[in-house]
Design a protein around this motif. Structure first.
Motif, PDB file in Angstrom:
ATOM      1  N   TYR A  43      -0.036   9.514  -4.037  1.00  0.00           N
ATOM      2  CA  TYR A  43       0.345   8.172  -3.562  1.00  0.00           C
ATOM      3  C   TYR A  43      -0.226   7.059  -4.452  1.00  0.00           C
ATOM      4  O   TYR A  43       0.442   6.066  -4.721  1.00  0.00           O
ATOM      5  N   CYS A  44      -1.475   7.226  -4.879  1.00  0.00           N
ATOM      6  CA  CYS A  44      -2.143   6.129  -5.609  1.00  0.00           C
ATOM      7  C   CYS A  44      -1.540   5.918  -6.998  1.00  0.00           C
ATOM      8  O   CYS A  44      -1.671   4.832  -7.565  1.00  0.00           O
ATOM      9  N   CYS A 104       0.793   3.062  -6.955  1.00  0.00           N
ATOM     10  CA  CYS A 104       0.389   1.954  -6.083  1.00  0.00           C
ATOM     11  C   CYS A 104      -0.086   0.764  -6.907  1.00  0.00           C
ATOM     12  O   CYS A 104      -0.617   0.940  -8.007  1.00  0.00           O
ATOM     13  N   MET A 151       0.863  -1.202   0.000  1.00  0.00           N
ATOM     14  CA  MET A 151       0.000   0.000   0.000  1.00  0.00           C
ATOM     15  C   MET A 151       0.893   1.243   0.000  1.00  0.00           C
ATOM     16  O   MET A 151       1.531   1.569   1.016  1.00  0.00           O
ATOM     17  N   ALA A 152       0.946   1.960  -1.132  1.00  0.00           N
ATOM     18  CA  ALA A 152       1.903   3.068  -1.270  1.00  0.00           C
ATOM     19  C   ALA A 152       1.696   4.142  -0.206  1.00  0.00           C
ATOM     20  O   ALA A 152       2.659   4.702   0.324  1.00  0.00           O
ATOM     21  N   CYS A 153       0.454   4.436   0.147  1.00  0.00           N
ATOM     22  CA  CYS A 153       0.179   5.527   1.101  1.00  0.00           C
ATOM     23  C   CYS A 153       0.708   5.165   2.496  1.00  0.00           C
ATOM     24  O   CYS A 153       1.424   5.959   3.123  1.00  0.00           O
ATOM     25  N   GLY A 209     -10.242   5.080  -0.394  1.00  0.00           N
ATOM     26  CA  GLY A 209      -8.979   5.421  -1.054  1.00  0.00           C
ATOM     27  C   GLY A 209      -9.121   6.613  -1.992  1.00  0.00           C
ATOM     28  O   GLY A 209      -8.128   7.268  -2.319  1.00  0.00           O
ATOM     29  N   CYS A 239      -8.320  -1.487  -3.603  1.00  0.00           N
ATOM     30  CA  CYS A 239      -7.546  -0.726  -2.618  1.00  0.00           C
ATOM     31  C   CYS A 239      -8.011  -1.153  -1.218  1.00  0.00           C
ATOM     32  O   CYS A 239      -9.197  -1.066  -0.907  1.00  0.00           O
ATOM     33  N   PRO A 240      -7.092  -1.609  -0.369  1.00  0.00           N
ATOM     34  CA  PRO A 240      -7.511  -2.061   0.964  1.00  0.00           C
ATOM     35  C   PRO A 240      -8.239  -0.977   1.757  1.00  0.00           C
ATOM     36  O   PRO A 240      -9.141  -1.276   2.528  1.00  0.00           O
ATOM     37  N   ILE A 241      -7.848   0.298   1.548  1.00  0.00           N
ATOM     38  CA  ILE A 241      -8.534   1.382   2.278  1.00  0.00           C
ATOM     39  C   ILE A 241     -10.002   1.429   1.847  1.00  0.00           C
ATOM     40  O   ILE A 241     -10.907   1.558   2.676  1.00  0.00           O
ATOM     41  N   TYR A 283      -2.538  -0.956  -6.152  1.00  0.00           N
ATOM     42  CA  TYR A 283      -4.001  -1.041  -6.022  1.00  0.00           C
ATOM     43  C   TYR A 283      -4.681   0.127  -6.738  1.00  0.00           C
ATOM     44  O   TYR A 283      -4.046   1.124  -7.087  1.00  0.00           O
ATOM     45  N   ARG A 284      -6.000  -0.012  -6.903  1.00  0.00           N
ATOM     46  CA  ARG A 284      -6.785   1.057  -7.537  1.00  0.00           C
ATOM     47  C   ARG A 284      -7.763   1.630  -6.518  1.00  0.00           C
ATOM     48  O   ARG A 284      -8.606   0.885  -5.990  1.00  0.00           O
ATOM     49  N   PRO A 285      -7.655   2.931  -6.243  1.00  0.00           N
ATOM     50  CA  PRO A 285      -8.442   3.499  -5.137  1.00  0.00           C
ATOM     51  C   PRO A 285      -9.953   3.350  -5.309  1.00  0.00           C
ATOM     52  O   PRO A 285     -10.682   3.304  -4.333  1.00  0.00           O
ATOM     53  N   ILE A 301      -7.651   9.746  -0.515  1.00  0.00           N
ATOM     54  CA  ILE A 301      -6.178   9.787  -0.562  1.00  0.00           C
ATOM     55  C   ILE A 301      -5.718  10.097  -1.987  1.00  0.00           C
ATOM     56  O   ILE A 301      -4.781  10.876  -2.205  1.00  0.00           O
TER      57      ILE A 301
HETATM   58  S1  SF4 Z   1      -4.632   2.839  -3.988  1.00  0.00           S
HETATM   59 FE1  SF4 Z   1      -5.322   2.619  -1.885  1.00  0.00          FE
HETATM   60  S2  SF4 Z   1      -3.626   1.614  -0.849  1.00  0.00           S
HETATM   61 FE2  SF4 Z   1      -2.835   2.409  -2.775  1.00  0.00          FE
HETATM   62  S3  SF4 Z   1      -2.000   4.443  -2.250  1.00  0.00           S
HETATM   63 FE3  SF4 Z   1      -4.114   4.717  -2.948  1.00  0.00          FE
HETATM   64  S4  SF4 Z   1      -5.311   4.687  -1.095  1.00  0.00           S
HETATM   65 FE4  SF4 Z   1      -3.352   3.815  -0.575  1.00  0.00          FE
END
Ligand code: SF4
Ligand code: FAD
Length: 513
Positions: free
Chosen positions: A441-442, A445, A352-354, A432, A458-460, A447-449, A435
């Protein structure tokens, strides 16, 4: 050597103008300071935080000597050093035989109780002075909140602006508005922050270098890094840091207060919280300087007001919350969160980049700005359902500015909503997408927000929906949560099950189960 009054000065009370010192007499009284193992061990204090406190204390003891004070000082590396403040103080009371004790009101309930208990056991009168570093007293806060069903920082803030005549034109706020929050939500856009003003760096002198060597050598097990150290450790440096901020970063502070950018920890923030909380810098002089810069046309009103709101508003408010709610406050767990704090908070190892960015920066610098603390690490812990007491211990240990009176209400109340709404009128939860809007950050990453389920989810975002579903009934009663809960209620049964299952899988994964 006779000592009339022993003046206890704690690591976060490095204020030459403190009432406790003004009321004392260097010819008859003595200052007592101690470095105690317990202070870096009762929560795991980071190397940055430990080094900052020790370096600032040692410089302050030297300064007191220059001002003519006798100082009894226990160093961590003294062969006779005792591990707790109370043990060291008891030993020195027995040796020095003062007829009374005095101190400025401390910043932590645990310490206040320990000193009180010791004074009682030693049959010594203990005089506790108000901390005049602050604008207000805890009594002011109690009378402000008395009879109010809901506490809101905004009312407190306006009252203090009027009372202290800060940014006021007669009885009206300067500019006709109390609050410029709406102007203070910008992100940097895809071009990024561009050229940022350079940060002031205070090169460690021999006193600080000795501390750094001690922490790196004898306290190497403490979390975080100490490869660089640039914090102000004296009043002169703190004043220089304040001038630098007001001149270079304050004019754009408000606009980008909430923005985040990869590899840019400082942006337009002041980084003055540590100097303030150690009391190297006065809250009044800082607010005065910021107002002056605005009145002289050097700083736009929205930026000056945005900053003053934090210091005169939030900072004094959280102090009132802490002292009126302790000791029970520290045990609250309104959302019954029960997960242990996962290892990623100590090692930053996550895709998770953030979270990786904010935890790595914290380990390296002992610093993250408010939105990084609230809407990245705090949000992640809240959505996971981590026990608030473990989240609190992490924040108290990791940040250079962490002292319990300010850290606890921010963590347990504002960020984890464990106090059921004393600090915040609703949980600060977002997906996400928030963020993504406020940072880059995304972009890098895996993941996809916008995705809440599937391989790239995105886990968030997954945890955000799962949080709303988990707390649907309790939160539906919160007027400010109605829209978010309604959106969650629109999810079909299959989506709900998929989200809850994916959220649970993520929890198990981060716990290494
Ligand atoms: S995609 Fe989700 S986990 Fe990745 S940086 Fe963005 S908010 Fe954080
Ligand atoms: C979970 C969490 C934990 C926190 N723990 C601490 C802590 O241990 N110590 C601490 O000083 N602040 C804490 N804060 C508040 C805030 O994040 C820091 O004060 C700020 O990031 C410090 O960086 P700065 O000096 O560059 O602040 P700036 O962004 O330049 O802000 C200006 C000043 O306003 C004050 N301030 C801003 N927000 C708050 C706030 N919410 N509460 C109290 N004062 C505030 C600080 O003194 C700060 O120096 C916490 C916030 C959160 C969400």
């Amino acid at each position: 050597m006779t000592v009339r009054r022993l003046l206890v000065v704690l690591g976060d009370q490095l204020d030459e103008t403190a009432q406790a010192l003004q009321q004392a007499d260097p010819a008859r009284d003595m200052v007592w300071m101690a470095e105690a193992q317990e202070e870096s061990r009762h929560v795991r204090s980071s190397k940055q935080r430990t080094a900052l406190f020790l370096a600032a204390m040692r410089h302050f003891a030297v300064r007191l000597g220059e001002l003519g004070w006798r100082v009894q000082y226990q160093r961590l590396d003294d062969p006779q050093a005792l591990p707790t403040l109370a043990q060291a103080l008891r030993r020195d009371i027995e040796q020095l035989k003062p007829s009374e004790l005095a101190m400025t009101a401390p910043g932590e309930w645990r310490v206040l109780e320990a000193v009180r208990a010791l004074a009682k056991a030693q049959n010594l009168p203990l005089e506790i002075y108000d901390d005049t570093h602050f604008f207000t007293t805890v009594r002011d806060f109690s009378s402000h909140t008395q009879g109010r069903k809901q506490w809101r920082m905004e009312y407190w803030y306006r009252e203090q602006r009027r009372r202290f005549g800060v940014l006021m034109d007669g009885d009206k706020p300067v500019g006709g508005q109390w609050n410029f929050d709406a102007d203070n939500r910008a992100s940097f856009g895809s071009a990024g922050p561009g050229d940022l003003p350079p940060m002031p760096r205070f090169e460690p002198d021999e006193i600080t270098l000795e501390v750094i060597r001690h922490v790196q050598g004898k306290m190497a097990d403490l979390p975080g890094e100490l490869t660089e150290f640039h914090w102000p450790v004296t009043r002169a440096q703190a004043l220089q840091a304040m001038d630098d901020f007001v001149r270079w970063r304050l004019p754009r502070f408000g606009q980008f207060e909430d923005a985040m950018w990869l590899g840019e920890p400082w942006l337009y923030h002041s980084q003055l919280s540590a100097a303030l909380n150690l009391k190297l810098l006065g809250a009044r002089e800082l607010v005065h300087e910021v107002e002056r810069a605005h009145r002289e046309g050097r700083v736009p009103l929205a930026d000056a007001e945005g900053y003053i709101r934090q210091v005169l508003g939030w900072r004094e408010y959280v102090r009132g919350v802490y002292w009126t709610q302790m000791p029970g406050y520290a045990q609250l767990n309104g959302l019954k969160a029960d997960m242990p704090l996962p290892a990623v908070f100590w090692n930053a190892q996550t895709p998770m980049a953030c979270v990786r960015e904010v935890v790595s920066q914290t380990l390296k610098q002992g610093y993250a700005h408010h939105i990084q603390r609230l809407m990245v690490t705090g949000l992640y812990a809240l959505l996971l359902g981590v026990r608030p007491q473990e989240v609190h211990a992490w924040y108290l240990g990791m940040y250079v500015d962490a002292v319990e009176w300010v850290e606890l209400p921010n963590t347990l109340g504002m960020s984890q909503y464990a106090d059921g709404g004393i600090m915040a009128s609703k949980p600060y939860v977002a997906s996400g997408k928030y963020i993504d809007r406020m940072s880059n950050y995304c972009k890098g990453c895996v993941y996809r927000p916008q995705d809440s389920t599937g391989d790239k989810a995105c886990p968030i975002t997954t945890l955000y929906w799962a949080f709303l579903l988990r707390h649907e009934n309790e939160l539906a009663r919160q007027p400010r949560m109605v829209m978010q809960i309604k959106n969650a209620q629109r999810l079909g049964e299959t989506d709900r099950q998929l989200i809850l299952a994916q959220a649970e899988q993520h929890r198990q994964q981060v716990l290494g189960v």
